[in-house]
Write a protein that holds these residues in place. Sequence first.
Motif, mmCIF file in Angstrom:
data_model
loop_
_atom_site.group_PDB
_atom_site.id
_atom_site.type_symbol
_atom_site.label_atom_id
_atom_site.label_comp_id
_atom_site.label_asym_id
_atom_site.label_seq_id
_atom_site.Cartn_x
_atom_site.Cartn_y
_atom_site.Cartn_z
ATOM 1 N N ILE A 106 0.851 -1.284 -0.405
ATOM 2 C CA ILE A 106 0.243 -0.232 0.515
ATOM 3 C C ILE A 106 1.002 1.418 0.400
ATOM 4 O O ILE A 106 0.525 2.421 -0.521
ATOM 5 N N GLU A 107 1.920 1.261 0.582
ATOM 6 C CA GLU A 107 2.847 1.968 0.517
ATOM 7 C C GLU A 107 3.207 2.384 -0.616
ATOM 8 O O GLU A 107 3.829 3.570 -0.876
ATOM 9 N N ALA A 109 1.019 3.012 -2.765
ATOM 10 C CA ALA A 109 -0.040 3.397 -3.511
ATOM 11 C C ALA A 109 0.141 5.188 -3.970
ATOM 12 O O ALA A 109 0.855 5.850 -2.872
ATOM 13 N N PHE A 111 -2.048 6.960 -2.430
ATOM 14 C CA PHE A 111 -2.631 7.657 -1.163
ATOM 15 C C PHE A 111 -2.061 7.088 -0.176
ATOM 16 O O PHE A 111 -1.490 6.620 -0.369
ATOM 17 N N SER A 112 -2.396 7.509 1.141
ATOM 18 C CA SER A 112 -2.791 7.545 2.138
ATOM 19 C C SER A 112 -3.892 6.890 3.013
ATOM 20 O O SER A 112 -4.617 7.065 3.064
ATOM 21 N N ALA A 113 -3.073 5.229 3.073
ATOM 22 C CA ALA A 113 -4.386 4.102 3.533
ATOM 23 C C ALA A 113 -4.599 4.438 5.323
ATOM 24 O O ALA A 113 -3.062 4.328 5.490
ATOM 25 N N LYS A 114 -5.844 4.327 5.705
ATOM 26 C CA LYS A 114 -5.272 4.002 7.644
ATOM 27 C C LYS A 114 -4.790 2.186 7.262
ATOM 28 O O LYS A 114 -5.162 1.082 6.729
ATOM 29 N N ASP A 117 -7.817 -0.164 6.793
ATOM 30 C CA ASP A 117 -7.956 -0.110 5.905
ATOM 31 C C ASP A 117 -6.818 -0.824 4.738
ATOM 32 O O ASP A 117 -7.818 -2.197 4.100
ATOM 33 N N ALA A 118 -6.505 -1.497 5.002
ATOM 34 C CA ALA A 118 -5.452 -2.148 4.239
ATOM 35 C C ALA A 118 -5.649 -3.500 5.060
ATOM 36 O O ALA A 118 -5.295 -3.623 4.157
ATOM 37 N N LEU A 121 -8.360 -4.975 2.706
ATOM 38 C CA LEU A 121 -7.920 -4.698 1.342
ATOM 39 C C LEU A 121 -8.106 -6.823 1.350
ATOM 40 O O LEU A 121 -7.614 -7.421 0.573
#
Length: 224
Positions: A106-107, A109, A111-114, A117-118, A121
């Motif tokens: 996710i890093e 991506a 956008f900044s994901a919580k 949320d990650a 996913l």
Amino acid sequence: MTSNPIDHITDIIDPGDALGEVLFGLIMALTFTVGARLVVNEEGLDTQELIAATIGCNLAWGIIDAVLFVLGTTFYKSRRLRLFRQIKAAGSETAALEMLAKEFPIEEAPFSAKAGDADALYRSLLTLACRADPVKASLSKGDLLAAIAVFALVSATSIPAVIPFFFIDNAHLALRTSNLFLIMLLFVTGYAWAKLSGGRPFYAGMTMTGLGLVLVSIAIALGG
């Protein structure tokens, strides 16, 4: 509403990859034409030889790039199949989730994901992988069409390089015109790249032109 050839190509191959192939072909063509201009005063300019060499080089690299595209696609699909099997064989849910997180970080991506949320996913992907069945990692019709598109894009960039020699009798003027066409196309490639990616078109066009000329200079200096 009718679609143009560019729309057909971008339906087959990623626009960024397509522009990358065009850039590669332009650099190859410029390496020949600029290199020819550097030695023309010493050895004279054989236009027929230059035309044949430019077209032949881009055709050859078009074939090589198409083959490499097929190999890369096969490797990618085989790697995904291997990941799927590893997830199926994982000893625990934690191990499977770690595999997914490593493969799809996710890093990276935009956008900044919580964290929650990650985790949701990855758990969704794990559920999908556990319920799905493996399929053979084979090339599809789309993959073969994309490889043909790669060949066509690299090969076609030799056309603007040789056209001036068919319409201009003065070989030196034709060579300068050929170089100008290719340099302009470097700018157009960078401009189109920015338009597709949301960047600054004029700035990207100038950057691509400068980068392309630097790469051509390196190729010529190294005997390419």
